[in-house]
Scaffold this active site. Sequence first.
Site, PDB file in Angstrom:
ATOM      1  N   GLU A  99       0.848  -1.203   0.000  1.00 36.58           N
ATOM      2  CA  GLU A  99       0.000   0.000   0.000  1.00 36.58           C
ATOM      3  C   GLU A  99       0.874   1.239   0.000  1.00 36.58           C
ATOM      4  O   GLU A  99       1.817   1.333   0.792  1.00 36.58           O
ATOM      5  CB  GLU A  99      -0.902  -0.016   1.235  1.00 36.58           C
ATOM      6  N   ASP A 129       3.128   2.051  -4.870  1.00 37.58           N
ATOM      7  CA  ASP A 129       3.086   2.183  -6.338  1.00 37.58           C
ATOM      8  C   ASP A 129       3.767   3.465  -6.814  1.00 37.58           C
ATOM      9  O   ASP A 129       4.597   3.434  -7.727  1.00 37.58           O
ATOM     10  CB  ASP A 129       1.654   2.079  -6.870  1.00 37.58           C
ATOM     11  N   ALA A 139     -15.924   2.303  -1.992  1.00 39.45           N
ATOM     12  CA  ALA A 139     -15.370   1.324  -1.059  1.00 39.45           C
ATOM     13  C   ALA A 139     -13.886   1.065  -1.321  1.00 39.45           C
ATOM     14  O   ALA A 139     -13.269   0.237  -0.666  1.00 39.45           O
ATOM     15  CB  ALA A 139     -16.150   0.008  -1.150  1.00 39.45           C
ATOM     16  N   GLY A 140     -13.317   1.762  -2.308  1.00 35.68           N
ATOM     17  CA  GLY A 140     -11.904   1.565  -2.622  1.00 35.68           C
ATOM     18  C   GLY A 140     -11.647   0.335  -3.468  1.00 35.68           C
ATOM     19  O   GLY A 140     -10.553  -0.230  -3.426  1.00 35.68           O
ATOM     20  N   LEU A 141     -12.642  -0.093  -4.237  1.00 36.67           N
ATOM     21  CA  LEU A 141     -12.492  -1.287  -5.087  1.00 36.67           C
ATOM     22  C   LEU A 141     -12.329  -0.910  -6.560  1.00 36.67           C
ATOM     23  O   LEU A 141     -12.403  -1.763  -7.443  1.00 36.67           O
ATOM     24  CB  LEU A 141     -13.687  -2.223  -4.904  1.00 36.67           C
ATOM     25  N   SER A 198     -14.014   1.085  -8.882  1.00 35.63           N
ATOM     26  CA  SER A 198     -15.069   1.069  -9.898  1.00 35.63           C
ATOM     27  C   SER A 198     -14.731   2.022 -11.036  1.00 35.63           C
ATOM     28  O   SER A 198     -15.075   1.768 -12.203  1.00 35.63           O
ATOM     29  CB  SER A 198     -16.418   1.430  -9.274  1.00 35.63           C
ATOM     30  N   ASP A 236      -4.517   0.049 -10.309  1.00 36.06           N
ATOM     31  CA  ASP A 236      -5.939  -0.269 -10.445  1.00 36.06           C
ATOM     32  C   ASP A 236      -6.266  -0.716 -11.870  1.00 36.06           C
ATOM     33  O   ASP A 236      -6.921  -1.734 -12.085  1.00 36.06           O
ATOM     34  CB  ASP A 236      -6.800   0.949 -10.087  1.00 36.06           C
TER      35      ASP A 236
END
Length: 386
Positions: free
Chosen positions: A35, A38, A123-125, A127, A172
Amino acid sequence: MAAPLPDLVHQTYRSLFSEDPLLVRSPGRINLIGEHTDYNQGWVLPAAIDKQIVAAIGKRDDPIIQLHALDQGQTYSTTLHGIERSGLLWPDYVLGVVQQLIRSQYPVQGFNLVFAGDIPQGAGLSSSAALECATAFALNELFSLGISKLDMALAAQAAENDFVGVKCGLMDQFASLFGQERQLIKLDCADFSHEYIPFNHPDIQLILFDTRVKHSLASSAYNERREQCERGVALIRKHHPAVTSLRDATAEQLNRYVKPANETVYQRCRYVVSEIQRVQDGCDDLKKNDLTSFGKRMFETHEGLRHQYEVSCHELDLLVDLMQGREAVLGARMMGGGFGGCTINMVTAGEVPDVIYAITHTYRRKTGKELQVYLARPSEGTTVLS
């Protein structure tokens, strides 16, 4: 019973445009470990997940771009020559990609696009990355543009950086496009080389606990952390010009050159250097099927994010603390930029219902908030749906 997402998107497109579209799905992502590494040229360990954006697309015989967001119930139109920020946000993820492809002189024409998704918002996924990648992939297929997956990921990232205005790294978009079933991606953020790390454990479940909070510190703190990491590198470079990022830095260099100059910058950099090594060690754990050791590293990552990088918050810390010491829990940590969003948790599959029940009830009692729970598994990346 509601129609499956691809059927719903397909039917909506047909009803709007009276033709059969090309259908593409593009997934969200999780990150197991790595985390804030990157943008420091380190490694990350993401995976595409079984939650997705589904897009239906078809050609037009004019330069109009017609977009329809099923989830928002909104439509937006523009032309290839009139691309600018929409004021609605959701069209910008599509339009930014189109702009990047046009700038790269790909022969994009007018098109219709309908999309919907089941990736939880906020949600930090990722999208947004899923929508960008769905757009790039669909346009590539529709107009036979011959774009490589890496170039699609880079175009999608550039759309988010330059058009939407979020200075994200490539993780991502890369995970969304390159994901594989039951595989994690060890991605080198310096040169985008990668290897797949198997994650095929039917007895283990990955659970996401969504705090349902997003503190206002998030964006300003993210930029500040990036700047602090750059300051740490600059202090080392005065003595070691070959060090161009924290990926190249050592703990000894941090102690010698950064700690005496600025304790806060030192703590930020120390976390990153430790986390870059944790990704390497964690991948070794997974290759040896040592999930216990890998899970401990997840807890260590959270401690670093909490105390050294200082991007956690009360709700995230509470959730990780509640998972500590439970026999069924192998690892837990906050995931994403911080100050809200999700924790990612590795739990023995047979104990999942009990763990979810205990954590949701305690979280409600201590915060007054309802916890949102998602199950996730590493899945296939962006692809055409037949």
